[in-house]
Design a protein around this motif. Structure first.
Motif, PDB file in Angstrom:
ATOM      1  N   ARG A  53       0.907  -1.114   0.112  1.00 33.98           N
ATOM      2  CA  ARG A  53       0.001  -0.176  -0.022  1.00 33.98           C
ATOM      3  C   ARG A  53       0.824   1.314  -0.036  1.00 33.98           C
ATOM      4  O   ARG A  53       0.393   2.320  -0.607  1.00 33.98           O
ATOM      5  CB  ARG A  53      -0.850  -0.121   1.173  1.00 33.98           C
ATOM      6  CG  ARG A  53      -2.083  -0.942   1.147  1.00 33.98           C
ATOM      7  CD  ARG A  53      -2.709  -1.137   2.518  1.00 33.98           C
ATOM      8  NE  ARG A  53      -4.122  -1.801   2.485  1.00 33.98           N
ATOM      9  CZ  ARG A  53      -5.245  -1.553   2.102  1.00 33.98           C
ATOM     10  NH1 ARG A  53      -5.547  -0.274   1.902  1.00 33.98           N
ATOM     11  NH2 ARG A  53      -6.488  -2.239   2.131  1.00 33.98           N
ATOM     12  N   ALA A  54       2.102   0.988   0.650  1.00 35.79           N
ATOM     13  CA  ALA A  54       2.884   2.344   0.605  1.00 35.79           C
ATOM     14  C   ALA A  54       3.682   2.450  -0.697  1.00 35.79           C
ATOM     15  O   ALA A  54       4.109   1.720  -1.343  1.00 35.79           O
ATOM     16  CB  ALA A  54       3.987   2.322   1.804  1.00 35.79           C
ATOM     17  N   SER A  79      -7.073   6.784  -1.573  1.00 39.02           N
ATOM     18  CA  SER A  79      -5.599   6.959  -1.349  1.00 39.02           C
ATOM     19  C   SER A  79      -5.651   7.989  -0.250  1.00 39.02           C
ATOM     20  O   SER A  79      -6.410   8.973  -0.078  1.00 39.02           O
ATOM     21  CB  SER A  79      -4.694   7.118  -2.471  1.00 39.02           C
ATOM     22  OG  SER A  79      -4.863   6.182  -3.497  1.00 39.02           O
ATOM     23  N   ARG A  82       1.039  10.051   2.441  1.00 37.36           N
ATOM     24  CA  ARG A  82       2.243   9.278   3.102  1.00 37.36           C
ATOM     25  C   ARG A  82       3.393  10.313   3.164  1.00 37.36           C
ATOM     26  O   ARG A  82       3.953  10.477   2.042  1.00 37.36           O
ATOM     27  CB  ARG A  82       2.537   7.989   2.545  1.00 37.36           C
ATOM     28  CG  ARG A  82       3.636   7.174   3.135  1.00 37.36           C
ATOM     29  CD  ARG A  82       3.858   5.900   2.612  1.00 37.36           C
ATOM     30  NE  ARG A  82       5.027   5.367   3.261  1.00 37.36           N
ATOM     31  CZ  ARG A  82       6.343   5.596   2.785  1.00 37.36           C
ATOM     32  NH1 ARG A  82       6.643   6.445   1.497  1.00 37.36           N
ATOM     33  NH2 ARG A  82       7.457   5.365   3.521  1.00 37.36           N
ATOM     34  N   THR A  85       8.506   7.167   7.013  1.00 31.86           N
ATOM     35  CA  THR A  85       8.588   6.089   7.708  1.00 31.86           C
ATOM     36  C   THR A  85       9.349   6.269   9.162  1.00 31.86           C
ATOM     37  O   THR A  85      10.342   6.967   9.019  1.00 31.86           O
ATOM     38  CB  THR A  85       9.237   4.970   7.082  1.00 31.86           C
ATOM     39  OG1 THR A  85       8.615   4.781   5.614  1.00 31.86           O
ATOM     40  CG2 THR A  85       9.417   3.759   7.830  1.00 31.86           C
ATOM     41  N   HIS A 167      -0.628   6.408   0.285  1.00 30.51           N
ATOM     42  CA  HIS A 167      -1.129   4.902   0.815  1.00 30.51           C
ATOM     43  C   HIS A 167      -2.111   4.758  -0.073  1.00 30.51           C
ATOM     44  O   HIS A 167      -3.063   5.434  -0.281  1.00 30.51           O
ATOM     45  CB  HIS A 167      -1.539   4.924   2.177  1.00 30.51           C
ATOM     46  CG  HIS A 167      -0.408   5.049   3.175  1.00 30.51           C
ATOM     47  ND1 HIS A 167      -0.321   6.296   4.248  1.00 30.51           N
ATOM     48  CD2 HIS A 167       0.563   4.152   3.637  1.00 30.51           C
ATOM     49  CE1 HIS A 167       0.788   5.822   4.767  1.00 30.51           C
ATOM     50  NE2 HIS A 167       1.456   4.621   4.461  1.00 30.51           N
ATOM     51  N   ASP A 169      -4.910   1.778  -1.976  1.00 30.14           N
ATOM     52  CA  ASP A 169      -5.654   0.615  -1.764  1.00 30.14           C
ATOM     53  C   ASP A 169      -5.366  -0.339  -3.002  1.00 30.14           C
ATOM     54  O   ASP A 169      -5.836   0.175  -4.076  1.00 30.14           O
ATOM     55  CB  ASP A 169      -7.319   0.717  -1.643  1.00 30.14           C
ATOM     56  CG  ASP A 169      -8.034  -0.657  -1.479  1.00 30.14           C
ATOM     57  OD1 ASP A 169      -7.770  -1.716  -2.159  1.00 30.14           O
ATOM     58  OD2 ASP A 169      -9.176  -0.541  -0.974  1.00 30.14           O
ATOM     59  N   ASP A 264       4.372   5.789   8.304  1.00 33.96           N
ATOM     60  CA  ASP A 264       4.561   4.357   8.495  1.00 33.96           C
ATOM     61  C   ASP A 264       5.379   3.967   9.733  1.00 33.96           C
ATOM     62  O   ASP A 264       6.169   4.671   9.775  1.00 33.96           O
ATOM     63  CB  ASP A 264       5.061   3.546   7.138  1.00 33.96           C
ATOM     64  CG  ASP A 264       4.103   3.718   6.123  1.00 33.96           C
ATOM     65  OD1 ASP A 264       2.915   3.260   6.150  1.00 33.96           O
ATOM     66  OD2 ASP A 264       4.571   4.405   5.144  1.00 33.96           O
ATOM     67  N   GLY A 278      -0.979   2.693   6.840  1.00 33.35           N
ATOM     68  CA  GLY A 278      -1.606   3.035   5.487  1.00 33.35           C
ATOM     69  C   GLY A 278      -2.562   1.697   5.219  1.00 33.35           C
ATOM     70  O   GLY A 278      -2.731   1.480   3.965  1.00 33.35           O
ATOM     71  N   SER A 280      -2.160  -1.181   6.248  1.00 36.04           N
ATOM     72  CA  SER A 280      -1.636  -2.592   6.041  1.00 36.04           C
ATOM     73  C   SER A 280      -0.789  -3.030   7.266  1.00 36.04           C
ATOM     74  O   SER A 280      -0.266  -1.983   7.882  1.00 36.04           O
ATOM     75  CB  SER A 280      -0.982  -2.903   4.766  1.00 36.04           C
ATOM     76  OG  SER A 280       0.201  -2.137   4.739  1.00 36.04           O
ATOM     77  N   TRP A 330       9.577   0.584   0.470  1.00 38.06           N
ATOM     78  CA  TRP A 330       8.632   0.753  -0.217  1.00 38.06           C
ATOM     79  C   TRP A 330       9.070   0.924  -1.746  1.00 38.06           C
ATOM     80  O   TRP A 330       8.338   1.879  -2.369  1.00 38.06           O
ATOM     81  CB  TRP A 330       7.609   1.626   0.220  1.00 38.06           C
ATOM     82  CG  TRP A 330       7.412   1.681   1.555  1.00 38.06           C
ATOM     83  CD1 TRP A 330       7.690   2.494   2.701  1.00 38.06           C
ATOM     84  CD2 TRP A 330       6.863   0.694   2.503  1.00 38.06           C
ATOM     85  NE1 TRP A 330       7.351   2.305   3.795  1.00 38.06           N
ATOM     86  CE2 TRP A 330       7.041   0.949   3.874  1.00 38.06           C
ATOM     87  CE3 TRP A 330       6.493  -0.575   2.395  1.00 38.06           C
ATOM     88  CZ2 TRP A 330       6.682   0.154   4.963  1.00 38.06           C
ATOM     89  CZ3 TRP A 330       6.090  -1.567   3.294  1.00 38.06           C
ATOM     90  CH2 TRP A 330       6.192  -1.056   4.535  1.00 38.06           C
TER      91      TRP A 330
END
Length: 487
Positions: A53-54, A79, A82, A85, A167, A169, A264, A278, A280, A330
């Motif tokens: 997702r990221a 979406s 993002r 991290t 992020h 789907d 994240d 995100g 997940s 990612w």
């Protein structure tokens, strides 16, 4: 279609996930004279680029190249923004306990009296305890605070000079790409791939389907995941990166009910790492390490490595079919989009002249190897005490990563490499975040009194924190719509 003279006219894309539909849409939209046909084969479980997702900030540029609006590519697919991290437990801080840092995308601080900001910060860190390095990144401070504003038009603005990813789907995003690709003229061909017909000239002549049909094309694009069901028919040459990227299992867990968060979280453990964010969450670990059993389940296999020639004759592998890496940072979908961009920019004639393919493969290798280096960096400089971490830290890094580390440890300088995915500030975020510091001051800052530099850094951090505290929460209103209205 054995006549190899003239331009490529017909392309077959094999793979119906994010990578396959991205390729079909881009080729048809940006090269409209092509006839693009797709075999929408469901992506396998180990096709990481189709499942994560990221995404990196580069996804927004991919949308722009296609002419996709923010509403089509982002809002209608559910979406969210993002920003970066948060890495937890990858190294110990100066106090001797596990610490954390944020890798966000964009500038840290500002150059001061001719010297890069990080050089002043590193000098201060050897003699005192300055604010953590990520407190000087607008994106990182926003991410920690759960706030967001569209980057200022002026990159020198206090809340400017940064980028953001999304992020997504994967199911809704793939459906959007499919609808867009079909609207652009891509033709969908039902059926499963059962074989590959190779002509006398060594080129792929046709893809063979379960119903006994043959699908011919001038160019075959393989987006079928690590098995590379088309490309592997030509050769199985592959370079392994397992000694530098030791995790070989992935367990992906759905967490769609999680609230939207621009940050994240990636937490290191005794034999790998866990992430949440995100919508997940999951585990990545080394199955052979002591303690791996506690993570539960066998997981999906990861075999890190790359094809030295992703494009051979008239077949090109993209995404996990070309390069497979764990989802740390990612990069999986980014590498696929980058390969698609190269195919569009470097499309050869129908003869797929070796000299042209060699340049495509060279650029892909340069990019993939620096992504490998950036991921391997996280392991190579970790000082966690567990056997898994000590074993990978003891392995000699790839020569290009060793060169970057030597240059940085000497005076805080980072060499330039062609085809970098991550900018200098991203390298700095991880190096400094994991407590790697230059051994000596750079001569560029020798004439700047330390107290003056410290005062400037303190002022910047305070001003940045105050400006971001006044911003709205990241989930208050969809920021992509805010950006659309501001144009």
């Amino acid at each position: 279609m054995s006549d190899r003279h003239g331009p490529i006219r017909r392309v077959l894309v094999a793979g119906g996930g994010l990578v396959g539909w991205s390729a079909a849409a881009a080729l048809q939209r940006r090269l409209p004279w092509l006839e693009v046909v797709i075999l929408p084969i469901a992506p396998p479980a180990d096709a990481i680029a189709d499942r994560m997702r990221a995404t990196l900030p580069s996804i927004l540029g991919f949308h722009e190249d296609l002419g996709l609006s923010d509403a089509d590519a982002v809002v209608r697919t559910g979406s969210n923004i993002r920003l970066g991290t948060l890495f937890e437990g990858w190294t110990t801080g100066r106090a001797g306990h596990l610490t954390d840092y944020v890798h966000a995308y964009g500038r840290h601080g500002r150059p001061f009296e001719g010297g890069s900001f990080h050089l002043h910060w590193a000098r201060a860190a050897r003699h005192q305890v300055p604010a953590p390095f990520d407190r000087f990144s607008a994106a990182a401070v926003m991410a920690r605070a759960g706030r967001f504003a569209v980057p200022a038009d002026d990159p020198e603005a206090l809340v400017g000079g940064f980028e953001h990813g999304l992020h997504i789907d994967p199911v809704r995003y793939a459906a959007m790409l499919r609808a867009f690709a079909l609207h652009c003229g891509v033709r969908e061909r039902a059926g499963d791939l059962t074989g590959v017909e190779i002509g006398e000239d060594g080129f792929v002549a046709a893809a063979l389907l379960a119903e006994g049909d043959r699908v011919e094309a001038n160019l075959f694009v393989d987006a079928t995941g690590p098995a590379a069901r088309l490309r592997s028919a030509l050769d199985d040459a592959r370079i392994s990166w397992a000694s530098w990227l030791p995790c070989d299992r992935l367990i992906l867990e759905d967490a769609a009910a999680m609230p939207a968060d621009p940050l994240d979280r990636v937490t290191a453990h005794g034999c790998g790492w866990r992430w949440t964010g995100g919508g997940s969450q999951g585990l990545v670990y080394a199955s052979a390490s002591a303690g791996a059993a506690e993570w539960g389940g066998q997981g999906v296999a990861i075999d890190p490595g790359t094809r030295p020639r992703p494009w051979l004759r008239n077949c090109v592998a993209i995404g996990d079919a070309a390069t497979a890496v764990e989802p740390l940072e990612w990069t999986n979908l980014h590498l696929a989009h980058s390969a698609i961009d190269r195919i569009v920019a470097m499309l050869p004639g129908r003869d797929c002249a070796p000299v042209e393919l060699a340049e495509y493969n060279r650029q892909c290798a340069a990019e993939a190897e620096r992504v490998r280096d950036f991921l391997a960096l996280h392991y190579a400089v970790s000082d966690r005490p567990e056997p898994f971490w000590r074993a990978v830290a003891d392995v000699a890094p790839p020569p290009s990563l060793a060169h970057s580390l030597a240059q940085f440890r000497a005076r805080g300088r980072l060499p330039f490499y062609e085809e970098e995915t991550f900018a200098k500030d991203s390298w700095l975020a991880v190096l400094i975040g994991q407590n790697v510091l230059p051994e000596r001051d750079d001569p560029l800052i020798a004439l700047v009194p330390p107290d003056r530099a410290t005062a400037a850094m303190t002022h910047h951090a305070q001003a940045l924190a105050a400006a971001i505290a006044a911003l709205p929460p990241a989930g208050a209103a969809h920021p992509i719509l805010q950006r659309s209205r501001s144009r």
